[in-house]
Design a protein around this motif. Structure first.
Motif, PDB file in Angstrom:
ATOM      1  N   GLY A  44      17.920 -13.807 -10.316  1.00  0.00           N
ATOM      2  CA  GLY A  44      17.595 -14.261  -8.965  1.00  0.00           C
ATOM      3  C   GLY A  44      18.031 -15.691  -8.736  1.00  0.00           C
ATOM      4  N   ARG A  45      17.991 -16.092  -7.477  1.00  0.00           N
ATOM      5  CA  ARG A  45      18.270 -17.484  -7.132  1.00  0.00           C
ATOM      6  C   ARG A  45      16.980 -18.136  -6.656  1.00  0.00           C
ATOM      7  N   VAL A  46      16.834 -19.390  -7.000  1.00  0.00           N
ATOM      8  CA  VAL A  46      15.648 -20.144  -6.602  1.00  0.00           C
ATOM      9  C   VAL A  46      15.798 -20.519  -5.129  1.00  0.00           C
ATOM     10  N   ARG A  47      14.808 -20.161  -4.343  1.00  0.00           N
ATOM     11  CA  ARG A  47      14.822 -20.445  -2.906  1.00  0.00           C
ATOM     12  C   ARG A  47      13.904 -21.623  -2.604  1.00  0.00           C
ATOM     13  N   PRO A  48      14.166 -22.317  -1.496  1.00  0.00           N
ATOM     14  CA  PRO A  48      13.269 -23.412  -1.090  1.00  0.00           C
ATOM     15  C   PRO A  48      11.896 -22.858  -0.710  1.00  0.00           C
ATOM     16  N   LEU A  49      10.859 -23.633  -1.030  1.00  0.00           N
ATOM     17  CA  LEU A  49       9.494 -23.226  -0.723  1.00  0.00           C
ATOM     18  C   LEU A  49       9.076 -23.684   0.671  1.00  0.00           C
ATOM     19  N   SER A  50       8.352 -22.828   1.382  1.00  0.00           N
ATOM     20  CA  SER A  50       7.712 -23.203   2.648  1.00  0.00           C
ATOM     21  C   SER A  50       6.474 -24.014   2.291  1.00  0.00           C
ATOM     22  N   LEU A  51       6.288 -25.144   2.955  1.00  0.00           N
ATOM     23  CA  LEU A  51       5.177 -26.043   2.648  1.00  0.00           C
ATOM     24  C   LEU A  51       4.128 -26.022   3.750  1.00  0.00           C
ATOM     25  N   LEU A  52       2.911 -26.430   3.398  1.00  0.00           N
ATOM     26  CA  LEU A  52       1.813 -26.476   4.354  1.00  0.00           C
ATOM     27  C   LEU A  52       2.287 -27.116   5.651  1.00  0.00           C
ATOM     28  N   GLY A  53       1.976 -26.471   6.757  1.00  0.00           N
ATOM     29  CA  GLY A  53       2.419 -26.954   8.058  1.00  0.00           C
ATOM     30  C   GLY A  53       3.585 -26.147   8.603  1.00  0.00           C
ATOM     31  N   ASP A  54       4.299 -25.426   7.737  1.00  0.00           N
ATOM     32  CA  ASP A  54       5.389 -24.558   8.180  1.00  0.00           C
ATOM     33  C   ASP A  54       4.762 -23.372   8.913  1.00  0.00           C
ATOM     34  N   PRO A  55       5.193 -23.083  10.150  1.00  0.00           N
ATOM     35  CA  PRO A  55       4.578 -21.999  10.933  1.00  0.00           C
ATOM     36  C   PRO A  55       4.599 -20.634  10.235  1.00  0.00           C
ATOM     37  N   ILE A  56       5.568 -20.383   9.370  1.00  0.00           N
ATOM     38  CA  ILE A  56       5.646 -19.072   8.710  1.00  0.00           C
ATOM     39  C   ILE A  56       4.427 -18.806   7.828  1.00  0.00           C
ATOM     40  N   LEU A  57       3.793 -19.869   7.333  1.00  0.00           N
ATOM     41  CA  LEU A  57       2.609 -19.693   6.475  1.00  0.00           C
ATOM     42  C   LEU A  57       1.362 -19.332   7.282  1.00  0.00           C
ATOM     43  N   GLY A  58       1.394 -19.573   8.580  1.00  0.00           N
ATOM     44  CA  GLY A  58       0.221 -19.333   9.416  1.00  0.00           C
ATOM     45  C   GLY A  58       0.270 -18.049  10.221  1.00  0.00           C
ATOM     46  N   ALA A  59       1.285 -17.208   9.981  1.00  0.00           N
ATOM     47  CA  ALA A  59       1.426 -15.968  10.748  1.00  0.00           C
ATOM     48  C   ALA A  59       1.384 -14.764   9.805  1.00  0.00           C
ATOM     49  N   PRO A  60       0.738 -13.680  10.225  1.00  0.00           N
ATOM     50  CA  PRO A  60       0.738 -12.476   9.396  1.00  0.00           C
ATOM     51  C   PRO A  60       2.164 -11.963   9.177  1.00  0.00           C
ATOM     52  N   CYS A  61       2.395 -11.415   7.992  1.00  0.00           N
ATOM     53  CA  CYS A  61       3.722 -10.909   7.626  1.00  0.00           C
ATOM     54  C   CYS A  61       3.900  -9.465   8.095  1.00  0.00           C
ATOM     55  N   ARG A  62       5.159  -9.062   8.246  1.00  0.00           N
ATOM     56  CA  ARG A  62       5.512  -7.710   8.682  1.00  0.00           C
ATOM     57  C   ARG A  62       5.539  -6.739   7.496  1.00  0.00           C
ATOM     58  N   GLU A  63       5.228  -5.482   7.783  1.00  0.00           N
ATOM     59  CA  GLU A  63       5.350  -4.420   6.788  1.00  0.00           C
ATOM     60  C   GLU A  63       6.817  -4.263   6.400  1.00  0.00           C
ATOM     61  N   VAL A  64       7.061  -3.958   5.150  1.00  0.00           N
ATOM     62  CA  VAL A  64       8.407  -3.653   4.680  1.00  0.00           C
ATOM     63  C   VAL A  64       8.702  -2.199   5.030  1.00  0.00           C
ATOM     64  N   THR A  65       9.864  -1.950   5.644  1.00  0.00           N
ATOM     65  CA  THR A  65      10.258  -0.578   5.986  1.00  0.00           C
ATOM     66  C   THR A  65      11.519  -0.155   5.239  1.00  0.00           C
ATOM     67  N   ASP A  66      12.288  -1.112   4.737  1.00  0.00           N
ATOM     68  CA  ASP A  66      13.534  -0.812   4.025  1.00  0.00           C
ATOM     69  C   ASP A  66      13.355  -1.122   2.541  1.00  0.00           C
TER      70      ASP A  66
END
Length: 184
Positions: free
Chosen positions: A11-33
């Motif tokens: 794998g490749r190391v990806r950047p981390l989302s940090l506190l305050g990033d809106p993506i951390l405050g929203a529910p995630c989507r179900e995986v369909t693929d």
């Protein structure tokens, strides 16, 4: 993941989302693929978790708002639990509620005493769509609840109250990784 390979080795190391990033405050989507892109994401998540010296990582922590998390976490008897879960559901929490130190790769270097049950059960799927049930006790139960929270748009700081919450937020405000104006 290739059979027998070490998770994250390709794998490749990806950047981390940090506190305050809106993506951390929203529910995630179900995986369909359940195709090769999902397997690549899980491989990247393992690589990122290991690079950051974590014991668990949710997909939204690497910028993907999908219901996936990985873990390599000991329980209180030092038994290693290694795996991933897609579309997890926290189906049971019980036992004693313990307040223990908790940290997060999205709040690097910080921790606060957080209440969690000492037993948790997660149901979900593997990257190939096979059903899995994961039972955790002690520290591993804490990890499962922590990662499940991420997928609902919560971080452990949301569970901390009173003076512990105020102290944690002061520390986050002064953290070197914080972007100005990025905290809630």
């Amino acid at each position: 993941m290739r059979h027998g390979s070490i998770p994250g080795a390709h794998g490749r190391v990806r950047p981390l989302s940090l506190l305050g990033d809106p993506i951390l405050g929203a529910p995630c989507r179900e995986v369909t693929d359940f195709g090769p892109e999902l397997a690549r994401l899980v491989e990247d998540m393992f690589a990122t978790m290991y690079a950051a010296q974590g014991v668990g990582l949710a997909a939204n922590q690497v910028g993907e708002p999908l219901r996936v998390f990985v873990y390599d976490c000991p329980d209180d008897e030092d038994v290693r639990h290694l795996g991933h879960v897609v579309n997890p559901r926290l189906v049971e929490t019980d036992g004693v509620v313990l307040r223990g130190p908790e940290g997060c790769l999205s709040l690097p270097g910080l921790e606060a005493a957080t209440e969690r049950y000492d037993h948790a059960v997660i149901e979900g799927f593997t990257t190939t769509g096979e059903p899995v049930t994961i039972h955790g006790t002690g520290f591993f139960a804490r990890c499962l609840q922590h990662e499940a929270d991420h997928l609902e748009g919560r971080v452990y700081a949301d569970r901390v109250t009173g003076w512990r919450k105020r102290r944690l937020m002061r520390q986050a405000t002064r953290a070197t990784w914080r972007r100005p104006g990025s905290l809630p």
